[in-house]
Each structure stands twice: as structure tokens, then as C-alpha cells.
Design an enzyme around this catalytic site. Structure first.
Site, mmCIF file in Angstrom:
data_model
loop_
_atom_site.group_PDB
_atom_site.id
_atom_site.type_symbol
_atom_site.label_atom_id
_atom_site.label_comp_id
_atom_site.label_asym_id
_atom_site.label_seq_id
_atom_site.Cartn_x
_atom_site.Cartn_y
_atom_site.Cartn_z
ATOM 1 N N LYS A 116 2.100 -6.056 87.197
ATOM 2 C CA LYS A 116 1.133 -5.513 88.170
ATOM 3 C C LYS A 116 1.606 -5.655 89.614
ATOM 4 O O LYS A 116 1.315 -4.782 90.439
ATOM 5 C CB LYS A 116 -0.229 -6.168 87.974
ATOM 6 C CG LYS A 116 -0.874 -5.692 86.692
ATOM 7 C CD LYS A 116 -2.295 -6.146 86.523
ATOM 8 C CE LYS A 116 -2.753 -5.635 85.169
ATOM 9 N NZ LYS A 116 -4.081 -6.035 84.797
ATOM 10 N N GLU A 200 -6.280 -10.083 94.467
ATOM 11 C CA GLU A 200 -6.818 -8.804 94.925
ATOM 12 C C GLU A 200 -8.185 -9.052 95.530
ATOM 13 O O GLU A 200 -8.922 -9.922 95.056
ATOM 14 C CB GLU A 200 -7.014 -7.850 93.733
ATOM 15 C CG GLU A 200 -5.800 -7.066 93.353
ATOM 16 C CD GLU A 200 -6.048 -6.172 92.141
ATOM 17 O OE1 GLU A 200 -7.209 -5.949 91.753
ATOM 18 O OE2 GLU A 200 -5.055 -5.717 91.570
ATOM 19 N N ARG A 292 0.820 4.264 77.785
ATOM 20 C CA ARG A 292 0.632 4.483 76.341
ATOM 21 C C ARG A 292 -0.585 5.368 76.140
ATOM 22 O O ARG A 292 -1.279 5.717 77.089
ATOM 23 C CB ARG A 292 0.368 3.136 75.663
ATOM 24 C CG ARG A 292 -0.824 2.420 76.299
ATOM 25 C CD ARG A 292 -1.261 1.218 75.522
ATOM 26 N NE ARG A 292 -2.036 0.293 76.322
ATOM 27 C CZ ARG A 292 -3.348 0.341 76.514
ATOM 28 N NH1 ARG A 292 -4.056 1.317 75.979
ATOM 29 N NH2 ARG A 292 -3.968 -0.546 77.262
HETATM 30 P P1 ADP Z 1 -7.738 0.575 76.847
HETATM 31 O O1 ADP Z 1 -7.838 0.946 78.281
HETATM 32 O O2 ADP Z 1 -6.907 1.484 76.015
HETATM 33 O O3 ADP Z 1 -9.039 0.199 76.277
HETATM 34 P P2 ADP Z 1 -7.238 -2.167 76.572
HETATM 35 O O4 ADP Z 1 -6.835 -2.950 77.763
HETATM 36 O O5 ADP Z 1 -8.610 -2.337 76.044
HETATM 37 O O6 ADP Z 1 -6.894 -0.702 76.931
HETATM 38 O O7 ADP Z 1 -6.187 -2.446 75.429
HETATM 39 C C1 ADP Z 1 -6.113 -1.669 74.239
HETATM 40 C C2 ADP Z 1 -5.563 -2.506 73.135
HETATM 41 O O8 ADP Z 1 -4.334 -3.078 73.508
HETATM 42 C C3 ADP Z 1 -6.474 -3.642 72.765
HETATM 43 O O9 ADP Z 1 -6.436 -3.768 71.367
HETATM 44 C C4 ADP Z 1 -5.862 -4.844 73.475
HETATM 45 O O10 ADP Z 1 -6.128 -6.019 72.743
HETATM 46 C C5 ADP Z 1 -4.403 -4.495 73.484
HETATM 47 N N1 ADP Z 1 -3.688 -4.982 74.678
HETATM 48 C C6 ADP Z 1 -3.809 -4.540 75.934
HETATM 49 N N2 ADP Z 1 -2.959 -5.155 76.765
HETATM 50 C C7 ADP Z 1 -2.255 -6.025 76.019
HETATM 51 C C8 ADP Z 1 -1.203 -6.962 76.289
HETATM 52 N N3 ADP Z 1 -0.682 -7.124 77.505
HETATM 53 N N4 ADP Z 1 -0.726 -7.686 75.270
HETATM 54 C C9 ADP Z 1 -1.221 -7.522 74.024
HETATM 55 N N5 ADP Z 1 -2.198 -6.645 73.710
HETATM 56 C C10 ADP Z 1 -2.713 -5.910 74.676
HETATM 57 P P1 ADP Z 2 -6.361 -5.225 82.348
HETATM 58 O O1 ADP Z 2 -4.895 -4.995 82.467
HETATM 59 O O2 ADP Z 2 -6.694 -6.500 81.696
HETATM 60 O O3 ADP Z 2 -7.064 -4.014 81.804
HETATM 61 P P2 ADP Z 2 -7.303 -4.442 84.993
HETATM 62 O O4 ADP Z 2 -6.505 -4.740 86.225
HETATM 63 O O5 ADP Z 2 -7.262 -3.051 84.494
HETATM 64 O O6 ADP Z 2 -6.845 -5.456 83.859
HETATM 65 O O7 ADP Z 2 -8.800 -4.895 85.226
HETATM 66 C C1 ADP Z 2 -9.750 -4.877 84.171
HETATM 67 C C2 ADP Z 2 -11.165 -4.758 84.724
HETATM 68 O O8 ADP Z 2 -11.463 -5.877 85.604
HETATM 69 C C3 ADP Z 2 -11.398 -3.546 85.587
HETATM 70 O O9 ADP Z 2 -11.745 -2.414 84.822
HETATM 71 C C4 ADP Z 2 -12.530 -4.008 86.501
HETATM 72 O O10 ADP Z 2 -13.773 -3.914 85.827
HETATM 73 C C5 ADP Z 2 -12.227 -5.469 86.721
HETATM 74 N N1 ADP Z 2 -11.439 -5.663 87.965
HETATM 75 C C6 ADP Z 2 -10.101 -5.833 88.030
HETATM 76 N N2 ADP Z 2 -9.683 -5.977 89.318
HETATM 77 C C7 ADP Z 2 -10.786 -5.898 90.096
HETATM 78 C C8 ADP Z 2 -11.030 -5.970 91.510
HETATM 79 N N3 ADP Z 2 -10.047 -6.183 92.389
HETATM 80 N N4 ADP Z 2 -12.302 -5.849 91.948
HETATM 81 C C9 ADP Z 2 -13.314 -5.658 91.063
HETATM 82 N N5 ADP Z 2 -13.161 -5.570 89.734
HETATM 83 C C10 ADP Z 2 -11.915 -5.688 89.225
#
Ligand code: ADP
Ligand code: ADP
Ligand code: MG
Length: 505
Positions: A116, A200, A292
Site C-alpha cells: 500500500k 492515513e 484480481r
Molecule cells: P473483495 O473486495 O473482493 O471483497 P476482500 O478484501 O474481501 O476483497 O478479499 C476477497 C478474498 O480474498 C477474501 O476471501 C479474503 O479473505 C481474501 N484476501 C484478501 N486479501 C488477502 C490477503 N492479503 N491475504 C490473504 N487473503 C486475502
Molecule cells: P483491505 O486491503 O483490507 O481491503 P482497505 O485499505 O481497502 O483495506 O480498507 C478497508 C476498509 O477500511 C475500507 O473499505 C474502509 O471502510 C475502511 N478504511 C480504510 N482506510 C480508511 C480511512 N483512511 N478512512 C476511513 N475508512 C477507512
């Protein structure tokens, strides 16, 4: 042209990918762990290969075994689905080295977007607005306190390698920062083997809105509009819809253009998603890119009329995109509910067990992407998501009505699911009005936890005698059906796969 695809995944997404392969006349190879030998994707595939024990590390995450299976079965390409190896740059590079087409992002793009901190730096350089915060890793808790005070509370401490909502901590008070840093870091180390943390600014009342992009190997890139994913529990999505009720045509055009710019900045190829946080004034900030296919991709398919898996295969074949930006438009409205085997009344603890009775909804505008069947035992080892329920209708109002109807039709007995919980979401005024953000679940907790007996449940009570006799019927069926070597009844699904071979690696 690709003739045979190995699907390096399980569950609903393995089924989803193979369905498109089948339509394209492409042969499929399933891989499965010992815990998944009765999974539907194993029977649906043309060929299947057991790749080891239940633990993902020894099966679905084992690069060597998957490559070996692909070679043994003569697969010319691998589709990784989502999760597991889908965003693993080493795996993508290894496939290339072995002469197998990886149906996914180029390894270089994955590396740039997977981290990130690096993604934020790359996006800033490309002129994409990012959430305000640091561009460097934090050295320790002391530095976290110093930087957080400079940015201004509240802030989010986030794992640079994060995903799936893990390694994220929200901090409101100065005295909480050090603790939050330490817990985020240890969670990041245990989940991702990487304790890099950055900060952030916390965007208050944010909307999670993401854009689907599709790029070919010839420099063409389009977006397929947005998905609204603000209905989240513990930073994980529960319900998604497209279009977003928040969006205006002007902001949509602007965000779509920025999403394409973000993808081009990393020379992206294939299907990907640019996630944004959007505030109440429609200011938007790049959050991350998922390199993906996304869990919630079907709502885009319904609204835009594109099969994303087919397009991924098309791109992997080296063909140019079949459409230009101006050929694409949104038609009607789609909603997806994630159906999970979990106990909504007990802190959403995952539930496992044998599915006794299953009635999946049908009818106009209904799509069920799942992999379970009556008599199937949900294994304890994997994600509790057992399927996705997707509806399409001409308007948002009709789509909500339809979702209520299909949630009513959906019956599963034998284990706990979140179906009743999803029904309640469809009745919360903020959802019905389309006025919600990522705080929706927290703010409506009283409405979502209240005891409410729905029509479906009332009739379930009345139907109990019928279900009981039906269960007797299933038990009977199981007792009298042929058994596998470990004494499991051989499912009716077995009839599906006419495998030419079945090998174990
Ligand atoms: P989406 O936006 O597609 O819902 P998610 O963050 O919910 O993405 O992840 C989708 C799937 O991938 C879930 O089954 C989650 O457990 C898995 N996943 C996401 N990020 C990782 C990671 N860094 N390592 C292992 N599994 C991951
Ligand atoms: P992941 O890789 O686990 O999906 P994200 O960076 O996409 O992580 O963040 C997952 C969720 O966490 C976002 O959809 C949002 O709801 C919350 N979130 C993440 N960063 C912030 C932020 N800076 N401010 C507010 N909410 C956040
Ligand atoms: Mg995310």
C-alpha cells in the site's frame, strides 16, 4: 489460444470461472485439498487433482504443487480466482517462467499495487488523489504518535501489506496510538508476515466506492463503472450494489477517468479494481487497487452486460479489448448479498456442518453463484462464504423488492447463515433510501439485531413437519447410497464430472 485452464481455487469462485470456460469450450482442471473432495467444483471440472491436506499452506497456497498439476494435466493457463495466490507476484512470475499463461495481472503491477505504501507513491506520481497520510513506513510506536499528531486525529494505522480488512486500527485519542500501533503490527505480522505500518487520515462518514477496470496487452484500458460497497462489518463487505446511489454523472465520469489513469500508471493488464473512499461532499481518494477478480464482480456483469471472466481469458490470449469506453453503459440496477455460514446472533461466529435442506431462489432477475448442495458438509478450514445472491432489476427500488423476495425464497437448514440478517438490512430506512456510508451497520445495529420473525421463518415453523420427513428422506438416501473410501455418501453431483483421470500430488 487457451484450450485448458487449471483453476487454482475452490468454492464459488472456482465454479464461476469454470462456467465461463464451459461456455467458451475450454477444458477445466480443478485442484482440491483433502477437505474438499466432495466440493462441487471438483465434480464440475473435466479433470481434478488432489493437491494435499486441508491447510491452505499445504494445498491451495502451494505453488509447486499447482504448477505440477498444471503440467501433468496439460493446462496451458491458470486462473487464480480471488484470495489464495491471486495477488501473489511470485506465482504469476513462476507461471510465466514455466510457460503457463497466468490469467491475471502482470507480476510487476501486482508488486507496485500489493504494497500500500508503494501504491500510494505510484498514484501520487501519476496525479491520482490519495487519502492524506504518510508515504513512508513508521519506525516505531513513538514515531506513530508524532506523525499522527502532525496529521491530526482521528487517524487510521494500516498494514502496508494488508488485505481482507486485517491490520487496520482506528485511533481517536493520543494515548491510544502506541497500543494501536503495536496491535496492528502484530496482526500484520501474523497475517501477512510483514509488520510495515503507515498512517492515513481517517475519512469520517466515508463511502467505499470502487471502479472495475479492464486492460489489454496493447495499452487499451476501459472502466466498467462503479460498485458501492459501504455496507461493511469489520471493514469487510456484506452487501454491494451498482450503480452507487451517491454518484452523480459528473463525478462518475471523473472517477472513471482517474481509475483508468491509475491502472495505466502500472501498465495494468486484465481485470482489476480501483477502490476509492468518497466523503459526503463527493471528494474522492484512492484507497488501494485489487489486482484480481473481485468477490462482488457479478453486479458489474449484470449492469454492464459483460462477462468479466471471458474478458480476462480474452486478454490473456493476447487479443485486444472487444469494446471501447463509449460502447459501455450502465443498464438497470444490481445488488449482491454475501451468504455466509455464520451465526449472526453470536458475534458472527463461523458455523460448519452438513447442509440438510437447500432451496436456492430462482426466477426473473436472479443469479446464485454458489457451490453447496444438500448433504454437503461445510469444511472448517476456509472462508465461511457459501455463495452470493445477486439480483438485477430495471430500477433500484425494484432491485430491493427483488432481493427481499429471493432472500425469502432462500432456505438452508442444518447450519446457521446470515440470511435473516441480510433480510433486515433490506428493510432499514437508510438502505432503502440509499443514504448510507461505511458506518451503516454500526449506526443501525439496533434495527439489525432486533428479534423479527419474517414470513419465511413463520412458514418454516409451520413447515417443520415437512422438513423433518424430508430430512429422514435425505438420511435414508445417504445411508443407501454408495460410499467413498472414507465412508462418505457419494453425492449426486458426482454424476456431473466425467473425469478422464484423477491424480494426487
Ligand atoms: P473483495 O473486495 O473482493 O471483497 P476482500 O478484501 O474481501 O476483497 O478479499 C476477497 C478474498 O480474498 C477474501 O476471501 C479474503 O479473505 C481474501 N484476501 C484478501 N486479501 C488477502 C490477503 N492479503 N491475504 C490473504 N487473503 C486475502
Ligand atoms: P483491505 O486491503 O483490507 O481491503 P482497505 O485499505 O481497502 O483495506 O480498507 C478497508 C476498509 O477500511 C475500507 O473499505 C474502509 O471502510 C475502511 N478504511 C480504510 N482506510 C480508511 C480511512 N483512511 N478512512 C476511513 N475508512 C477507512
Ligand atoms: Mg480493500
Amino acid at each position: 489460444m487457451i484450450k485448458k485452464i487449471l483453476v487454482a481455487n475452490r468454492g464459488e469462485i472456482a465454479m464461476r470461472v469454470m462456467r465461463s470456460c464451459k461456455e467458451m469450450g475450454i477444458k477445466t482442471v480443478a485442484v482440491y485439498s483433502e477437505a474438499d473432495r466432495t466440493s462441487k467444483h471438483v465434480f464440475y471440472a473435466d479433470e481434478a487433482c488432489c493437491i494435499g491436506p486441508a491447510a491452505s499452506r499445504e494445498s491451495y497456497l502451494c505453488i509447486d504443487k499447482i504448477i505440477e498439476a498444471a503440467k501433468r494435466f496439460g493446462a496451458d493457463a491458470i486462473h487464480p480466482g480471488y484470495g489464495f495466490l491471486s495477488e501473489n507476484a511470485e506465482f504469476a512470475a513462476r507461471c510465466k517462467k514455466e510457460g503457463i499463461i497466468f490469467i491475471g495481472a502482470p507480476a510487476e503491477a501486482m508488486i507496485k499495487m500489493g504494497d500500500k505504501i508503494m501504491a500510494r507513491q505510484t498514484m501520487i506520481a501519476a496525479g491520482v488523489p490519495v487519502v492524506p497520510g504518510t508515504q513512508e513506513a513508521l519506525k516505531d510506536a513513538d514515531e506513530a504518535v508524532k506523525v499522527a499528531m502532525q496529521i491530526g486525529l482521528p487517524v487510521m494505522l494500516k498494514a502496508s501489506a494488508g488485505g481482507g480488512g486485517k491490520g487496520i486500527r482506528l485511533v481517536w485519542k493520543k494515548e491510544e496510538i502506541a497500543d494501536a500501533f503495536n496491535t496492528a503490527q502484530s496482526e500484520a505480522i501474523s497475517s501477512f508476515n510483514d509488520g510495515t505500518i503507515y498512517i492515513e487520515k481517517f475519512i469520517e462518514t466515508p463511502h467505499h466506492i470502487e471502479f472495475q477496470v479492464l486492460a489489454d496487452q496493447h495499452g487499451n484500458c476501459v472502466h466498467l463503472f462503479e460498485r458501492e460497497c459501504s455496507i461493511q462489518r469489520r471493514n469487510q463487505k456484506v452487501v454491494e450494489e451498482s450503480p452507487s446511489p451517491l454518484m452523480t454523472p459528473e463525478v462518475r465520469a471523473k472517477m472513471g477517468e482517474i481509475a483508468v489513469r491509475a491502472a495505466k500508471a502500472v501498465k495494468y493488464e486484465g481485470a482489476g479494481t480501483i477502490e476509492f473512499l468518497v466523503d459526503d461532499h463527493l471528494n474522492f481518494y484512492f484507497l488501494e487497487m485489487n489486482t484480481r477478480l473481485q468477490v462482488e464482480h457479478p453486479i458489474t456483469e449484470e449492469v454492464v452486460g459483460v462477462d468479466l471472466v471471458k474478458e480476462q481469458i480474452n486478454v490473456a490470449n493476447g487479443l485486444p479489448l472487444r469494446f471501447k469506453q463509449e460502447d459501455l453503459s450502465q443498464r438497470g440496477h444490481a445488488i449482491e448479498c454475501r451468504i455466509c455460514a455464520e451465526d449472526a446472533e453470536n458475534n458472527f461466529m463461523p458455523d460448519t456442518g452438513v447442509i440438510k435442506q437447500l432451496q436456492e431462489p430462482l426466477g426473473i432477475g436472479t443469479r446464485v453463484d454458489s457451490f453447496v448442495y444438500e448433504g454437503y458438509e461445510i469444511p472448517v478450514h476456509y472462508d465461511p462464504m457459501i455463495g452470493k445472491l445477486i439480483v438485477w432489476a430495471v430500477t433500484r427500488e425494484f432491485a430491493i423488492e427483488r432481493m427481499r423476495r429471493v432472500l425469502y425464497e432462500y432456505r438452508i437448514t442444518g447450519l446457521k447463515t446470515n440470511i435473516s440478517y441480510l433480510r433486515k438490512i433490506m428493510d432499514v430506512p437508510a438502505f432503502v433510501e440509499g443514504k448510507y456510508n461505511t458506518k451503516f451497520i454500526a449506526e443501525n445495529n439496533d434495527k439489525l439485531s432486533e428479534e423479527k420473525l419474517y414470513e419465511a421463518e413463520k412458514s418454516e415453523v409451520e413447515d417443520i413437519a415437512i422438513i423433518a420427513s424430508y430430512m429422514d428422506y435425505i438420511v435414508n438416501l445417504e445411508e443407501n447410497s454408495p460410499k467413498t473410501s472414507d465412508n462418505r455418501p457419494i453425492s449426486r453431483w458426482r454424476e456431473f464430472g466425467k473425469r478422464t483421470s484423477m491424480v494426487r500430488i
